[in-house]
Each structure stands twice: as C-alpha cells, then as structure tokens.
Design a protein around this motif. Structure first.
Motif, PDB file in Angstrom:
ATOM      1  N   MET A 112      35.764  36.636  38.141  1.00 10.68           N
ATOM      2  CA  MET A 112      34.586  36.524  39.009  1.00 10.68           C
ATOM      3  C   MET A 112      34.517  35.163  39.688  1.00 10.68           C
ATOM      4  SD  MET A 112      32.765  39.207  39.412  1.00 10.68           S
ATOM      5  CE  MET A 112      31.204  38.513  39.977  1.00 10.68           C
ATOM      6  N   ALA A 113      35.019  34.125  39.009  1.00 10.02           N
ATOM      7  CA  ALA A 113      35.008  32.797  39.611  1.00 10.02           C
ATOM      8  C   ALA A 113      35.854  32.757  40.876  1.00 10.02           C
ATOM      9  CB  ALA A 113      35.522  31.764  38.603  1.00 10.02           C
ATOM     10  N   VAL A 114      36.883  33.600  40.916  1.00  8.82           N
ATOM     11  CA  VAL A 114      37.789  33.629  42.066  1.00  8.82           C
ATOM     12  C   VAL A 114      37.410  34.718  43.062  1.00  8.82           C
ATOM     13  CG1 VAL A 114      40.193  33.952  42.789  1.00  8.82           C
ATOM     14  CG2 VAL A 114      39.682  32.701  40.671  1.00  8.82           C
ATOM     15  N   LEU A 115      37.085  35.893  42.568  1.00  7.89           N
ATOM     16  CA  LEU A 115      36.862  37.052  43.440  1.00  7.89           C
ATOM     17  C   LEU A 115      35.407  37.494  43.518  1.00  7.89           C
ATOM     18  CD1 LEU A 115      39.940  39.219  42.352  1.00  7.89           C
ATOM     19  CD2 LEU A 115      39.714  37.842  44.435  1.00  7.89           C
ATOM     20  N   GLY A 116      34.514  36.709  42.932  1.00  8.65           N
ATOM     21  CA  GLY A 116      33.112  37.126  42.859  1.00  8.65           C
ATOM     22  C   GLY A 116      32.478  37.414  44.200  1.00  8.65           C
ATOM     23  N   ARG A 117      32.887  36.701  45.239  1.00  6.43           N
ATOM     24  CA  ARG A 117      32.286  36.895  46.570  1.00  6.43           C
ATOM     25  C   ARG A 117      33.106  37.824  47.461  1.00  6.43           C
ATOM     26  NH1 ARG A 117      30.024  30.850  48.272  1.00  6.43           N
ATOM     27  NH2 ARG A 117      28.669  30.579  46.440  1.00  6.43           N
ATOM     28  N   SER A 118      34.151  38.380  46.908  1.00 16.90           N
ATOM     29  CA  SER A 118      34.973  39.308  47.684  1.00 16.90           C
ATOM     30  C   SER A 118      34.423  40.724  47.532  1.00 16.90           C
ATOM     31  CB  SER A 118      36.426  39.262  47.193  1.00 16.90           C
ATOM     32  OG  SER A 118      36.532  39.859  45.907  1.00 16.90           O
ATOM     33  N   SER A 119      35.055  41.660  48.213  1.00 15.44           N
ATOM     34  CA  SER A 119      34.618  43.058  48.116  1.00 15.44           C
ATOM     35  C   SER A 119      34.873  43.634  46.727  1.00 15.44           C
ATOM     36  CB  SER A 119      35.350  43.899  49.171  1.00 15.44           C
ATOM     37  OG  SER A 119      36.761  43.826  48.976  1.00 15.44           O
ATOM     38  N   THR A 120      35.763  42.980  45.962  1.00 17.84           N
ATOM     39  CA  THR A 120      36.074  43.449  44.606  1.00 17.84           C
ATOM     40  C   THR A 120      35.069  42.921  43.588  1.00 17.84           C
ATOM     41  OG1 THR A 120      38.401  43.290  45.262  1.00 17.84           O
ATOM     42  CG2 THR A 120      37.971  43.687  42.940  1.00 17.84           C
ATOM     43  N   GLY A 121      34.265  41.942  43.980  1.00 20.00           N
ATOM     44  CA  GLY A 121      33.319  41.314  43.070  1.00 20.00           C
ATOM     45  C   GLY A 121      32.398  42.275  42.343  1.00 20.00           C
ATOM     46  N   PRO A 122      31.715  43.198  43.038  1.00 20.77           N
ATOM     47  CA  PRO A 122      30.805  44.122  42.345  1.00 20.77           C
ATOM     48  C   PRO A 122      31.509  44.985  41.304  1.00 20.77           C
ATOM     49  CG  PRO A 122      30.347  44.099  44.697  1.00 20.77           C
ATOM     50  CD  PRO A 122      31.618  43.312  44.506  1.00 20.77           C
ATOM     51  N   LEU A 157      43.871  34.984  41.306  1.00 20.77           N
ATOM     52  CA  LEU A 157      44.428  34.234  42.436  1.00 20.77           C
ATOM     53  C   LEU A 157      45.521  35.025  43.142  1.00 20.77           C
ATOM     54  CD1 LEU A 157      44.614  30.636  40.921  1.00 20.77           C
ATOM     55  CD2 LEU A 157      43.140  31.404  42.807  1.00 20.77           C
ATOM     56  N   LEU A 158      46.069  36.033  42.467  1.00 17.46           N
ATOM     57  CA  LEU A 158      47.061  36.909  43.084  1.00 17.46           C
ATOM     58  C   LEU A 158      46.398  37.974  43.957  1.00 17.46           C
ATOM     59  CD1 LEU A 158      49.370  37.454  39.973  1.00 17.46           C
ATOM     60  CD2 LEU A 158      49.677  35.805  41.831  1.00 17.46           C
ATOM     61  N   GLY A 159      45.067  37.998  43.946  1.00 14.07           N
ATOM     62  CA  GLY A 159      44.342  38.986  44.730  1.00 14.07           C
ATOM     63  C   GLY A 159      43.785  40.096  43.860  1.00 14.07           C
ATOM     64  N   LYS A 160      43.166  41.053  44.518  1.00 15.59           N
ATOM     65  CA  LYS A 160      42.572  42.184  43.797  1.00 15.59           C
ATOM     66  C   LYS A 160      43.594  42.887  42.928  1.00 15.59           C
ATOM     67  CE  LYS A 160      42.262  46.269  45.525  1.00 15.59           C
ATOM     68  NZ  LYS A 160      41.939  47.471  46.332  1.00 15.59           N
ATOM     69  N   GLU A 161      44.803  43.090  43.447  1.00  7.19           N
ATOM     70  CA  GLU A 161      45.826  43.818  42.698  1.00  7.19           C
ATOM     71  C   GLU A 161      46.205  43.085  41.417  1.00  7.19           C
ATOM     72  OE1 GLU A 161      45.957  43.041  45.847  1.00  7.19           O
ATOM     73  OE2 GLU A 161      45.874  44.961  46.929  1.00  7.19           O
ATOM     74  N   GLY A 162      46.318  41.752  41.493  1.00  3.30           N
ATOM     75  CA  GLY A 162      46.650  40.974  40.302  1.00  3.30           C
ATOM     76  C   GLY A 162      45.561  41.076  39.251  1.00  3.30           C
ATOM     77  N   ALA A 163      44.308  41.002  39.682  1.00  7.48           N
ATOM     78  CA  ALA A 163      43.187  41.118  38.746  1.00  7.48           C
ATOM     79  C   ALA A 163      43.169  42.500  38.092  1.00  7.48           C
ATOM     80  CB  ALA A 163      41.870  40.865  39.473  1.00  7.48           C
TER      81      ALA A 163
END
Length: 223
Positions: free
Chosen positions: A74-84, A131-137
């Motif tokens: 969430m620290a990395v992708l929290g504000r992206s479309s994947t965050g929710p 950090l690798l993106g949605k796919e990495g997460a």
C-alpha cells in the motif's frame, strides 16, 4: 414470626442461588461454566500444549507477516488503481491478526520471538514487489497466500486426526481464514500475477521459499 421468615428466606436462597449461578455461567462464561474458553481448549498435557502453542504462534506470525506485506504494498501502490484491491485484502488480514491476538492472550501464548524481524521483512517484501508494479504485487500475494493456506491445511489435517470435536472452534477459525487466504490467492491470479513468472521477471515461487519456507519456516516461527 421472625423464625418462620428466616426459614422461608433460607429455603428460597437454597433454590434460587443455583439457578442464578447457572444463568450467570451461561451469559457471562463464568468459572462455573463447563466451557470457559472461546476457541482453544485447555491443554490436557504438555504434549498437547506444545502442539497448540506451536499452531497459534505460527498462525499469528503468518497473519502478522501478511499484514506487513500488504502495508508495504500500500505504501507503493496505495494511490494507484490497484490500491482499493490491496486495501480490501489487507483489511481481512487485519481481522485475522486481531483474532489471533485475542486467542494468544486468552491461551497465554507468547508470539514468535522473531516478530520484530517479521515486521521489517514483511514490509520490505511487500514494498519491493510492489515496485515491480501491480503484477509484482499480485505475484507476491499468490505465493505468500498459497504458503499460508498450506500451513492451515496441514493444521486442519492434524487437528482432525486428533479430535475434531475437541477442536471444533479452532478448526472453524482456521478453515475460515484458510478460505480467505485462498480467495486472496485467486484474486492475485485474476490480476495478472502469472504474467510476472511467465516472463521470468520475478519467479512466482521464489517469494514463497525465501519468506515462508514450508518446513524450516514453521520450525523457526514456532520459537
């Protein structure tokens, strides 16, 4: 007159007190209740206590680690479309962790001694894979949730073999949480987790064997 009143009061107390005790035992789980625990039954011997302590310690550590992983993501992708999506899974892990915190306190079992390390390692793993993106997460989620589910399935088999009636409540908790973890696993697959491993960018199962080694990890977390 006074004597007859005293006798009547004495007879009433002899009848009423046991009823009051039973009602309080049912409503408040008092010491008079035949079942004074909510999830884990009191151990009958040292062998059972060791087994139950190990199960609770490992499960608590697994849920704590998973929660820290989602915190890192969430620290990395929290504000992206994947965050929710990540937040939704993280909220479930928080509920799991809260429940195991309650069970540990009730059963007087300490958490793993490696909790401070788990705190940092889980967060770093979540952040670095995000950090690798949605796919990495999502690849991280699939690997970790699969490993946790395997731990839960192993515990379910062990408890079922021993005494399923005695461990009814504990089995309910483990099965419910196992199902949630598998939902997270499937969610990761639905959101392109396999595209990472298919491209050999981050082998999907490398996370599983560096963060949750199946046998060694269980032994370490039980300390």
């Amino acid at each position: 007159m006074q004597r007859s009143a005293y006798v009547a009061l004495h007879e009433w107390s002899q009848k009423a007190f046991p009823v009051i005790v039973r009602q309080r035992a049912k409503s408040r789980g008092s010491p008079w209740s035949s079942r004074c625990y909510s999830v884990v039954p009191p151990a009958l011997d040292s062998e059972e206590k060791e087994m139950l302590d190990r199960i609770l310690r490992v499960d608590h550590a697994g849920e704590y680690g998973a929660s820290r992983i989602y915190a890192g993501q969430m620290a990395v992708l929290g504000r992206s479309s994947t965050g929710p999506l990540i937040q939704e899974m993280w909220d479930q892990e928080k509920k799991h962790l809260e429940k195991f915190n309650e069970i540990l306190a009730e059963s007087r079992v300490r958490p793993t001694a490696l909790l401070p390390l788990w705190n940092v390692a889980g967060y770093l793993l979540g952040a670095s894979t995000a950090l690798l993106g949605k796919e990495g997460a999502m690849a991280c989620t699939v690997a970790v949730e699969e490993s946790i589910s395997e731990h839960y399935n192993s515990q379910i088999r062990a408890l079922m073999e021993k005494d399923p009636e005695r461990y009814t409540e504990l089995l309910k908790v483990i099965k419910e949480f196992r199902d949630d973890e598998m939902d997270h696993h499937d969610t990761g697959l639905e959101h392109d987790a396999e595209s990472v491993s298919n491209n050999n960018f981050m082998p999907q199962y490398s996370v599983q064997y560096t963060f949750f080694p199946p046998d060694l990890g269980t032994w370490i977390l039980a300390t």
